[in-house]
Scaffold this motif. Structure first.
Motif, PDB file in Angstrom:
ATOM      1  N   THR A  60       0.808  -1.225   0.000  1.00 42.09           N
ATOM      2  CA  THR A  60       0.000   0.000   0.000  1.00 42.09           C
ATOM      3  C   THR A  60       0.844   1.279   0.000  1.00 42.09           C
ATOM      4  O   THR A  60       0.935   1.965   1.016  1.00 42.09           O
ATOM      5  N   PRO A  61       1.449   1.581  -1.140  1.00 43.92           N
ATOM      6  CA  PRO A  61       2.264   2.793  -1.206  1.00 43.92           C
ATOM      7  C   PRO A  61       1.431   4.045  -0.958  1.00 43.92           C
ATOM      8  O   PRO A  61       0.260   4.115  -1.349  1.00 43.92           O
ATOM      9  N   GLU A  62       2.026   5.013  -0.298  1.00 43.05           N
ATOM     10  CA  GLU A  62       1.312   6.253   0.020  1.00 43.05           C
ATOM     11  C   GLU A  62       0.958   7.019  -1.252  1.00 43.05           C
ATOM     12  O   GLU A  62      -0.122   7.609  -1.353  1.00 43.05           O
ATOM     13  N   THR A  63       1.866   7.013  -2.212  1.00 43.94           N
ATOM     14  CA  THR A  63       1.609   7.661  -3.497  1.00 43.94           C
ATOM     15  C   THR A  63       1.868   6.641  -4.607  1.00 43.94           C
ATOM     16  O   THR A  63       2.967   6.571  -5.152  1.00 43.94           O
ATOM     17  N   PRO A  64       0.864   5.818  -4.920  1.00 48.92           N
ATOM     18  CA  PRO A  64       1.062   4.791  -5.932  1.00 48.92           C
ATOM     19  C   PRO A  64       1.308   5.394  -7.321  1.00 48.92           C
ATOM     20  O   PRO A  64       0.778   6.456  -7.650  1.00 48.92           O
ATOM     21  N   SER A  65       2.111   4.693  -8.089  1.00 49.54           N
ATOM     22  CA  SER A  65       2.362   5.104  -9.468  1.00 49.54           C
ATOM     23  C   SER A  65       1.109   4.840 -10.304  1.00 49.54           C
ATOM     24  O   SER A  65       0.169   4.180  -9.855  1.00 49.54           O
ATOM     25  N   ASP A  66       1.109   5.326 -11.534  1.00 49.44           N
ATOM     26  CA  ASP A  66      -0.034   5.070 -12.414  1.00 49.44           C
ATOM     27  C   ASP A  66      -0.217   3.571 -12.636  1.00 49.44           C
ATOM     28  O   ASP A  66      -1.349   3.072 -12.660  1.00 49.44           O
ATOM     29  N   GLN A  68       0.633   1.185 -10.578  1.00 52.63           N
ATOM     30  CA  GLN A  68       0.105   0.615  -9.333  1.00 52.63           C
ATOM     31  C   GLN A  68      -1.377   0.948  -9.167  1.00 52.63           C
ATOM     32  O   GLN A  68      -2.155   0.112  -8.715  1.00 52.63           O
ATOM     33  N   LYS A  69      -1.777   2.141  -9.566  1.00 48.80           N
ATOM     34  CA  LYS A  69      -3.189   2.518  -9.487  1.00 48.80           C
ATOM     35  C   LYS A  69      -4.036   1.581 -10.356  1.00 48.80           C
ATOM     36  O   LYS A  69      -5.146   1.198  -9.973  1.00 48.80           O
TER      37      LYS A  69
END
Length: 195
Positions: A60-66, A68-69
């Motif tokens: 669960t990254p705090e700011t997921p990459s595109d 990852q989204k």
């Protein structure tokens, strides 16, 4: 009633499991004409879980990459299908004694700690409760419920793991040996289902 209709057979129009799931959905709709149906053909492709999935979903990254989204959105969509459903109708063609790769991929996508199940002091607890599943089992040679059947118990276990414990099977088995008898067994099971 909201129905989630899932197929995963690779055999197109020749598929017994696809025919059975269609019959099950038709029976449900005959007594619930206003029922909605969400259809997923897993044979069109379900992403496998891999390191990228693990990093996007489990870490669960705090700011997921595109990228990852997109991974998260795909898994979330499969889970939302289940959340919205009252009844799951799942085609279970048996290949090499077990579930299809596509169905396994779907199960991997939906088994998410904290989302569809959680760990408690007493063990795991399924969170997708209050739903019913009807499974259309089709096998050329694998007898349903036999020691060679690694598909039905596994699928029932995974559904129970996420909280779906009301599971009924419509089984057409040993089709390569006596197709008519196998289909007759499935018809009898289908007729016995309360729609």
């Amino acid at each position: 009633m909201n129905i989630l209709h899932i197929d995963s057979a690779i055999t197109a129009d020749a598929s017994v499991s696809r025919d059975l799931t269609a019959q099950i959905v038709a029976k449900l709709k005959s007594t619930h004409p206003d029922a909605t149906v969400t259809y997923r053909d897993l044979n069109t492709g379900v992403p496998t879980i891999d390191t990228a999935w693990f990093q996007a979903i489990r870490q669960t990254p705090e700011t997921p990459s595109d990228a990852q989204k997109q991974i998260i959105a795909t898994s979330d969509a499969y889970i939302q299908d289940i959340r919205d459903a009252d009844v799951l109708v799942i085609g279970l063609p048996v290949y090499n004694f077990t579930v299809t790769a596509q169905l396994k991929n779907w199960l991997d996508q939906i088994a998410r700690a904290g989302v569809t199940f959680r760990y408690t002091a007493e063990g795991p607890e399924g969170l997708m409760t209050g739903k019913r599943a009807i499974i259309a089992y089709a096998a050329a040679g694998t007898p349903f419920g036999s020691d060679l059947d690694f598909a039905s118990d596994y699928l029932q276990h995974m559904l129970g793991f996420i909280g779906i414990t009301d599971v009924t099977f419509v089984a057409a088995d040993r089709l390569a040996f006596d197709r008519d008898a196998g289909l007759a067994r499935a018809r009898a099971a289908l007729d016995a289902i309360a729609a």
